[in-house]
Write a protein that holds these residues in place. Structure first.
Motif, PDB file in Angstrom:
ATOM      1  N   HIS A   1      27.086  31.590  79.223  1.00 46.81           N
ATOM      2  CA  HIS A   1      28.417  32.180  79.107  1.00 46.81           C
ATOM      3  C   HIS A   1      28.369  33.696  78.926  1.00 46.81           C
ATOM      4  N   GLY A   2      27.253  34.210  78.398  1.00 46.87           N
ATOM      5  CA  GLY A   2      27.172  35.625  78.008  1.00 46.87           C
ATOM      6  C   GLY A   2      27.586  36.626  79.070  1.00 46.87           C
ATOM      7  N   PRO A   3      26.943  36.633  80.257  1.00 46.40           N
ATOM      8  CA  PRO A   3      27.303  37.614  81.291  1.00 46.40           C
ATOM      9  C   PRO A   3      28.758  37.509  81.751  1.00 46.40           C
ATOM     10  N   VAL A   4      29.279  36.278  81.783  1.00 44.10           N
ATOM     11  CA  VAL A   4      30.669  36.063  82.207  1.00 44.10           C
ATOM     12  C   VAL A   4      31.619  36.733  81.214  1.00 44.10           C
ATOM     13  N   LEU A   5      31.362  36.526  79.939  1.00 42.47           N
ATOM     14  CA  LEU A   5      32.201  37.118  78.891  1.00 42.47           C
ATOM     15  C   LEU A   5      32.100  38.639  78.916  1.00 42.47           C
ATOM     16  N   LEU A   6      30.889  39.160  79.070  1.00 42.22           N
ATOM     17  CA  LEU A   6      30.684  40.612  79.096  1.00 42.22           C
ATOM     18  C   LEU A   6      31.405  41.241  80.288  1.00 42.22           C
ATOM     19  N   ALA A   7      31.277  40.620  81.466  1.00 45.22           N
ATOM     20  CA  ALA A   7      31.927  41.142  82.669  1.00 45.22           C
ATOM     21  C   ALA A   7      33.450  41.103  82.533  1.00 45.22           C
TER      22      ALA A   7
ATOM     23  N   GLN B   1      26.961  37.954  70.404  1.00 45.10           N
ATOM     24  CA  GLN B   1      26.350  36.898  69.579  1.00 45.10           C
ATOM     25  C   GLN B   1      25.439  35.993  70.421  1.00 45.10           C
ATOM     26  N   LEU B   2      25.757  35.897  71.704  1.00 43.98           N
ATOM     27  CA  LEU B   2      24.929  35.093  72.615  1.00 43.98           C
ATOM     28  C   LEU B   2      23.701  35.860  73.101  1.00 43.98           C
ATOM     29  N   GLU B   3      23.503  37.081  72.554  1.00 42.39           N
ATOM     30  CA  GLU B   3      22.382  37.948  72.963  1.00 42.39           C
ATOM     31  C   GLU B   3      22.377  38.135  74.481  1.00 42.39           C
ATOM     32  N   VAL B   4      23.504  38.617  74.979  1.00 39.60           N
ATOM     33  CA  VAL B   4      23.724  38.676  76.424  1.00 39.60           C
ATOM     34  C   VAL B   4      22.694  39.522  77.161  1.00 39.60           C
ATOM     35  N   PHE B   5      22.240  40.632  76.565  1.00 45.88           N
ATOM     36  CA  PHE B   5      21.281  41.494  77.270  1.00 45.88           C
ATOM     37  C   PHE B   5      19.907  40.834  77.356  1.00 45.88           C
ATOM     38  N   LYS B   6      19.543  40.121  76.299  1.00 49.69           N
ATOM     39  CA  LYS B   6      18.293  39.355  76.336  1.00 49.69           C
ATOM     40  C   LYS B   6      18.387  38.277  77.417  1.00 49.69           C
ATOM     41  N   TYR B   7      19.566  37.645  77.490  1.00 48.26           N
ATOM     42  CA  TYR B   7      19.780  36.598  78.499  1.00 48.26           C
ATOM     43  C   TYR B   7      19.662  37.176  79.915  1.00 48.26           C
ATOM     44  N   ILE B   8      20.269  38.340  80.142  1.00 47.05           N
ATOM     45  CA  ILE B   8      20.231  38.955  81.472  1.00 47.05           C
ATOM     46  C   ILE B   8      18.799  39.255  81.882  1.00 47.05           C
TER      47      ILE B   8
ATOM     48  N   LEU C   1      16.983  37.506  85.088  1.00 46.77           N
ATOM     49  CA  LEU C   1      16.409  38.249  86.204  1.00 46.77           C
ATOM     50  C   LEU C   1      14.958  37.842  86.444  1.00 46.77           C
ATOM     51  N   LYS C   2      14.218  37.611  85.351  1.00 48.83           N
ATOM     52  CA  LYS C   2      12.836  37.137  85.494  1.00 48.83           C
ATOM     53  C   LYS C   2      12.821  35.732  86.085  1.00 48.83           C
ATOM     54  N   GLY C   3      13.739  34.877  85.604  1.00 50.96           N
ATOM     55  CA  GLY C   3      13.802  33.499  86.076  1.00 50.96           C
ATOM     56  C   GLY C   3      14.181  33.384  87.537  1.00 50.96           C
ATOM     57  N   LEU C   4      15.008  34.310  88.015  1.00 48.45           N
ATOM     58  CA  LEU C   4      15.436  34.302  89.415  1.00 48.45           C
ATOM     59  C   LEU C   4      14.440  35.019  90.308  1.00 48.45           C
ATOM     60  N   GLY C   5      13.398  35.606  89.693  1.00 45.45           N
ATOM     61  CA  GLY C   5      12.343  36.247  90.483  1.00 45.45           C
ATOM     62  C   GLY C   5      12.721  37.587  91.036  1.00 45.45           C
ATOM     63  N   VAL C   6      13.596  38.339  90.404  1.00 54.13           N
ATOM     64  CA  VAL C   6      13.938  39.708  90.829  1.00 54.13           C
ATOM     65  C   VAL C   6      12.711  40.591  90.571  1.00 54.13           C
ATOM     66  N   SER C   7      11.778  40.465  90.092  1.00 45.70           N
ATOM     67  CA  SER C   7      10.509  41.206  90.015  1.00 45.70           C
ATOM     68  C   SER C   7       9.297  40.470  90.399  1.00 45.70           C
TER      69      SER C   7
ATOM     70  N   GLN D   1      19.824  44.581  70.341  1.00 43.76           N
ATOM     71  CA  GLN D   1      20.645  44.577  71.560  1.00 43.76           C
ATOM     72  C   GLN D   1      20.172  45.665  72.516  1.00 43.76           C
ATOM     73  N   CYS D   2      19.851  46.867  71.974  1.00 43.04           N
ATOM     74  CA  CYS D   2      19.378  47.973  72.820  1.00 43.04           C
ATOM     75  C   CYS D   2      18.066  47.607  73.495  1.00 43.04           C
ATOM     76  N   SER D   3      17.180  46.962  72.737  1.00 44.76           N
ATOM     77  CA  SER D   3      15.889  46.553  73.289  1.00 44.76           C
ATOM     78  C   SER D   3      16.078  45.586  74.452  1.00 44.76           C
ATOM     79  N   HIS D   4      16.965  44.601  74.278  1.00 43.89           N
ATOM     80  CA  HIS D   4      17.221  43.631  75.351  1.00 43.89           C
ATOM     81  C   HIS D   4      17.895  44.298  76.544  1.00 43.89           C
ATOM     82  N   LEU D   5      18.768  45.278  76.277  1.00 46.81           N
ATOM     83  CA  LEU D   5      19.440  45.994  77.355  1.00 46.81           C
ATOM     84  C   LEU D   5      18.427  46.770  78.191  1.00 46.81           C
ATOM     85  N   ILE D   6      17.468  47.408  77.524  1.00 42.84           N
ATOM     86  CA  ILE D   6      16.432  48.156  78.246  1.00 42.84           C
ATOM     87  C   ILE D   6      15.544  47.202  79.038  1.00 42.84           C
ATOM     88  N   ASP D   7      15.217  46.044  78.447  1.00 45.69           N
ATOM     89  CA  ASP D   7      14.442  45.030  79.181  1.00 45.69           C
ATOM     90  C   ASP D   7      15.166  44.618  80.460  1.00 45.69           C
TER      91      ASP D   7
END
Length: 424
Positions: free
Chosen positions: A274-280, A306-313, A317-323, A333-339
């Motif tokens: 739900h995280g990215p949907v809520l953020l968007a 609260q869902l740690e949306v940046f960590k989820y993103i 991205l790793k799970g979908l193989g974007v790298s 939150q900043c650390s997950h955003l940078i990741d």
């Protein structure tokens, strides 16, 4: 291109029996295929003929022997089942290929692909959405309904095929909406559907899920989330905001849908997808009406954090193989955003695009924030600059960026006793 499943019927079986162009042994074997795969009898005979023409590695005489021998004929049945599953996937991958390249001027078959997409466009999403729902809700086959060859292993393979097709159907829908606008009513419809299905977690046959299938179930959730984010058309929203014409965005003239979406998204928050949907949605609502910061929007935004949306993103991205515990806090939150930003920048050519953007926009704001933390925190800046290295051109950009910095840091070999060292 629709991968259709037609169930057995007495009329179809009758037509197979009346067909004088097909040998009786092939008709009988076609009926066995129909039983195992739950297909229309005519479709089963056609499937057998296609397999014999394209994949069978024997002679006519050897085929006669195989059809008369029970053990060999059972092995052939299972090979045809594998062939059938592969063909279904190949058909969907063809559509995915068309959507990937139909606007790519460099592709030699762009014109032909574009023509195919134009023919498919009208009913593609509705057909594939319907097909996705059927697969999601399909009852698992049993030996009582599909014959004694439907063992536990075959049921597991059938369900694995279901998950693969669901994932590929969602990928096609996502790619379609990367090129074509999603209406506000369609976004509402997809949101309701994905919520009801738990973003892939409430499979009718979830009791069949084992650890080897977890990645596929996760992928279905990722793609469900991405389809909703893509449907909000954040790219166009960004363009409208820069040109001060947000009234041109399709959601600016859909107050009823916005109100219903607000109420629907207030019920979100129990699963990470739900995280990215809520953020968007918060971004969309705030950009369209910046003066309206209602308690509803703040609640939705807080739920995303609260869902740690940046960590989820980043994980997505790793799970979908974007790298996965909720520690909270701005630093986390900043650390997950940078990741997440680094995962995005790992995509081909995006590092070059980054250096062409204004430094106070998009990912440039994250780099600016990392510079602000330096040298107190070295890690974030080094992590981002490392992600921005992709070729000689970007290496030069990073070098020049560092060269213009007014201060630097270096390793101090002899650490004084009053200095506490940290990994960073």
């Amino acid at each position: 291109v629709t991968v259709s499943i037609t169930c057995c019927s007495s009329s179809s079986a009758g037509k197979v029996k009346e067909n004088k162009d097909v040998a009786q042994p092939l008709k009988d074997f076609g009926l066995r295929i129909s039983k195992l795969l739950g297909l229309d009898e005519q479709q089963s005979v056609q499937l057998l003929q296609c397999y014999l023409q394209e994949d069978y590695r024997g002679t006519r005489d050897s085929l006669k022997v195989v059809l008369k021998d029970e053990r060999q004929s059972q092995a052939l049945l299972l090979k045809i089942a594998d062939y059938y599953y592969d063909e279904r996937m190949c058909l969907l991958r063809c559509v995915l290929l068309l959507l990937t390249y139909f606007q790519d001027e460099r592709h030699p078959y762009r014109a032909e692909y574009s023509n195919c997409v134009n023919k498919l466009e009208k009913d593609l999403v509705s057909n594939y959405q319907s097909q996705f729902e059927k697969l999601f809700k399909a009852e698992a086959p049993t030996w009582e309904t599909h014959g004694n060859l439907m063992t536990e292993r075959q049921v597991s393979l059938w369900f694995l095929q279901c998950l693969r097709e669901q994932s590929l159907l969602l990928e096609i829908i996502f790619l379609y909406y990367a090129y074509f606008e999603m209406s506000s009513s369609d976004l509402l419809s997809f949101t309701k559907m994905f919520k009801e299905e738990g973003f892939g977690l409430r499979q009718t046959n979830r009791h069949l899920v084992d650890k080897s299938m977890d990645a596929l179930v996760d992928r279905i959730g990722y793609l469900s989330s991405l389809i909703l984010v893509e449907g909000m058309d954040i790219d166009f929203l960004h363009k409208c905001a820069l040109e001060d014409c947000t009234e041109q965005h399709q959601f600016s003239s859909a107050p009823d849908v916005i109100k219903e979406m607000d109420q629907l998204l207030l019920t979100f928050g129990d699963i990470p997808h739900h995280g990215p949907v809520l953020l968007a949605w918060v971004l969309l609502r705030h950009t369209l009406r910046p003066d309206e910061s209602s308690p509803v929007i703040r609640r939705i935004g807080n739920t995303a954090l609260q869902l740690e949306v940046f960590k989820y993103i980043s994980t997505m991205l790793k799970g979908l193989g974007v790298s996965g515990n909720n520690t909270g806090g701005v630093a986390t939150q900043c650390s997950h955003l940078i990741d997440a930003a680094c995962e995005v920048l790992s995509a081909p050519s995006l590092a070059e695009v980054f250096w062409e953007m204004k430094p106070n926009m998009g990912l440039g704001m994250i780099l600016d924030s990392a510079v602000g933390m330096f040298p107190h925190k070295i890690g974030p800046l080094l992590q981002l600059l490392t992600a921005l290295l992709s070729n000689k051109s970007t290496v030069k950009k990073v070098y020049n960026f560092l060269d213009k910095m007014s201060f630097y840091t270096q390793v101090y070999k002899h650490k004084p006793n009053d200095i506490i060292s940290k990994e960073d």
